[in-house]
Design an enzyme around this catalytic site. Structure first.
Site, mmCIF file in Angstrom:
data_model
loop_
_atom_site.group_PDB
_atom_site.id
_atom_site.type_symbol
_atom_site.label_atom_id
_atom_site.label_comp_id
_atom_site.label_asym_id
_atom_site.label_seq_id
_atom_site.Cartn_x
_atom_site.Cartn_y
_atom_site.Cartn_z
ATOM 1 N N CYS A 1 0.817 -1.213 0.000
ATOM 2 C CA CYS A 1 0.000 0.000 0.000
ATOM 3 C C CYS A 1 0.853 1.267 0.000
ATOM 4 C CB CYS A 1 -0.884 -0.032 1.242
ATOM 5 S SG CYS A 1 -1.683 1.548 1.588
ATOM 6 N N TYR B 1 -5.552 6.132 -8.662
ATOM 7 C CA TYR B 1 -6.709 5.334 -8.226
ATOM 8 C C TYR B 1 -7.982 5.753 -8.945
ATOM 9 C CZ TYR B 1 -4.250 2.868 -4.530
ATOM 10 O OH TYR B 1 -3.399 2.038 -3.854
#
Lengths: 341, 341
Positions: free
Chosen positions: B52, B183
């Site tokens: 992440c 994203y």
């Protein structure tokens, strides 16, 4: 596209390893007409999608050999529907010569209820409207060797007798690992199957690179069928196979030898002038929703590099052998600006 | 991952435009303990996924500041299940310090029945086992400015008072267009939404490039928080955002300035030694089955380039300002060979 995978739309892949279908209709159009289909100017119509690498071989050969007037051209919409390739780019949605809406109608006229896929390239007999052949491995070889009476003056010999063994050998490896390898990688349903295919793609490309570092073309110093077949995969590599099919060890643009090789071809009359990147990108990304469920078409890659100097002339060679380059593209066959770098 | 999109597994995107959730638990751990959580050596545990980018900011800061002994580390499995981040990499599937199987258990101890997503980075109070904060925008700033008493000798000032306005301004643009922009591109459900996000990613990167051509780091000649935040996105760029999220105008490896910049950081102690490409690639490709239904993990890209010379020293600068580089990685925190170039 040839084979089920290319024609089945959303269901472009299943649970079994990807296997490309053999062409069902393998009649040959020959000088002596032994299959009932003699070479004849104006009699046949070549149906392609500019998205499809197998069909694009025929687009390149037809240009290099100057067969535009002898063999007319129908370009299908890059987006198939559930009835497969269609002529939705044409006025009224009908091919103006064959008068049909779907390529499948020409298949039906040849064999009623044929259960296989509808694929391009396809050659259709204009008088009867029936499919003659969808044999993607044979069509270009016959254009090069059987249609010679209709070639333009100065057409190159793309399949010279003296080099056929070498050409065939190179093409066999390129077919297995590269032309079809990218599809086996992209349509793999399991990690192992994907990895084997993807590794094969790059192994073969890396094996070809030293050869292409030394000589301008795959087989000697002139263009042959082998270059056409490698080109139609490489020109799609960064735009679709790299991301969409996960063949992403490197981009072609990162490989100095192969990138220069494919740019050289792209900038050669008859190659790049047949390529529509818009058709290519929309076809793969919008049709294969099994691997791209959103059907979103990526903005990249930046295409500007295709027109940059490649310096391959320094390797010598005579691209067209004793022949000459083809003339300009017919006005009615020009690729629109949306598809060009 | 922070926000719903990063934690929701298969349903990582829906019909609405992607919107990153704000962190719900925003208590701060401070020198004066005004939120009830004073900085204290050994009291807290940092939970991350090496996959992440938001959590990886904290991994880098902790290394640069030498907080390894003061703030212990739990690394979650890169593959979440339906209960989200889990400690399946640890013996018996339990975090050895917190004794829990799922990070969600620490959320439960803080607030029973919290309906939001479970995200990393998270800091957990070891004595009570309760989550203190999952505020990914704040955690690293507090490590830099509130945990100073526990910094190693020679720790750099990653958020110097005199440059905060400039750092904040750069980070705001990088957050919107790059950190979160990738994203928004990847989880877009429509073509327009995707194109706006993807164009924004490259517009911002191209705007940053001239600055990074002139100076070694984003804000002046020393490393700051701004570099950490850009790094954690750029280090994932070619491996996942380029293909999986369709941010494919070019690869970072094709951009001389940005590629040298990110390699410089990668090769700086505290940056590259926190990166596990195996975790990164498996997480994105196996968890987001909404955009990669086969869950196949690509073989590429070739990682060898990460260790090549970058020549950024020629720009001058003092990476650690008046400080020094961090020492070697603790043996128990080394990234396995499977994740390294």
């Amino acid at each position: 596209m040839s084979g089920d995978a290319g024609t089945a739309g959303n269901s472009g892949y299943g649970r079994k390893p990807f296997k490309r279908s053999k062409s069902h209709f393998a009649d040959r159009i020959t000088a002596d007409g032994r299959d009932g289909w003699p070479v004849e100017s104006g009699r046949y119509r070549l149906v392609v999608s500019r998205a499809c690498p197998w069909a694009s071989r025929a687009l390149v050969s037809r240009r290099l050999l100057g067969l535009e007037d002898a063999l007319s051209l129908a370009v299908a919409d890059p987006i198939q529907d559930d009835r497969s390739w269609r002529f939705t780019l044409d006025p009224d949605g009908h091919d103006p010569v064959l008068g049909i809406r779907y390529l499948g109608e020409a298949y039906d006229r040849r064999e009623t209820g044929y259960p296989g896929g509808v694929s391009v390239p396809a050659i259709v007999d204009v008088p009867t409207g029936a499919l003659v052949t969808n044999d993607y491995q044979r069509i270009t070889l016959d254009l090069a060797t059987e249609w010679t009476a209709l070639h333009r003056p100065g057409a190159p010999d793309l399949y010279p007798e003296a080099r056929r063994d070498e050409i065939d050998e190179v093409m066999a490896g390129v077919y297995e690992d590269v032309n079809n390898g990218v599809y086996r990688a992209g349509f793999a349903t399991g990690q192992e199957e994907y990895e084997a295919a993807c590794a094969g793609v790059f192994r073969r490309l890396e094996e070809l690179a030293p050869r292409l570092e030394r000589q301008r073309y795959l087989v000697g110093g002139t263009l042959t069928e082998a270059d056409i077949r490698l080109f139609t995969t490489l020109v799609r590599f960064d735009a679709v196979y790299h991301g969409h099919f996960k063949c992403n060890r490197w981009k072609l643009a990162e490989h100095p030898v192969l990138w220069a090789y494919v740019r050289d071809l792209f900038q050669t009359p008859g190659f790049g002038d047949t390529v529509d990147f818009d058709h290519i990108k929309r076809h793969y990304h919008q049709v294969h929703t099994g691997i791209n469920p959103t059907a979103i078409v990526p903005l990249g890659p930046d295409l500007a590099g295709w027109l940059t100097p490649h310096h391959r002339e320094e390797l010598g060679g005579r691209p067209f052998g004793d022949g000459t380059p083809p003339g300009p593209v017919r006005a009615d066959e020009e690729v629109p600006a949306s598809g060009r770098p």
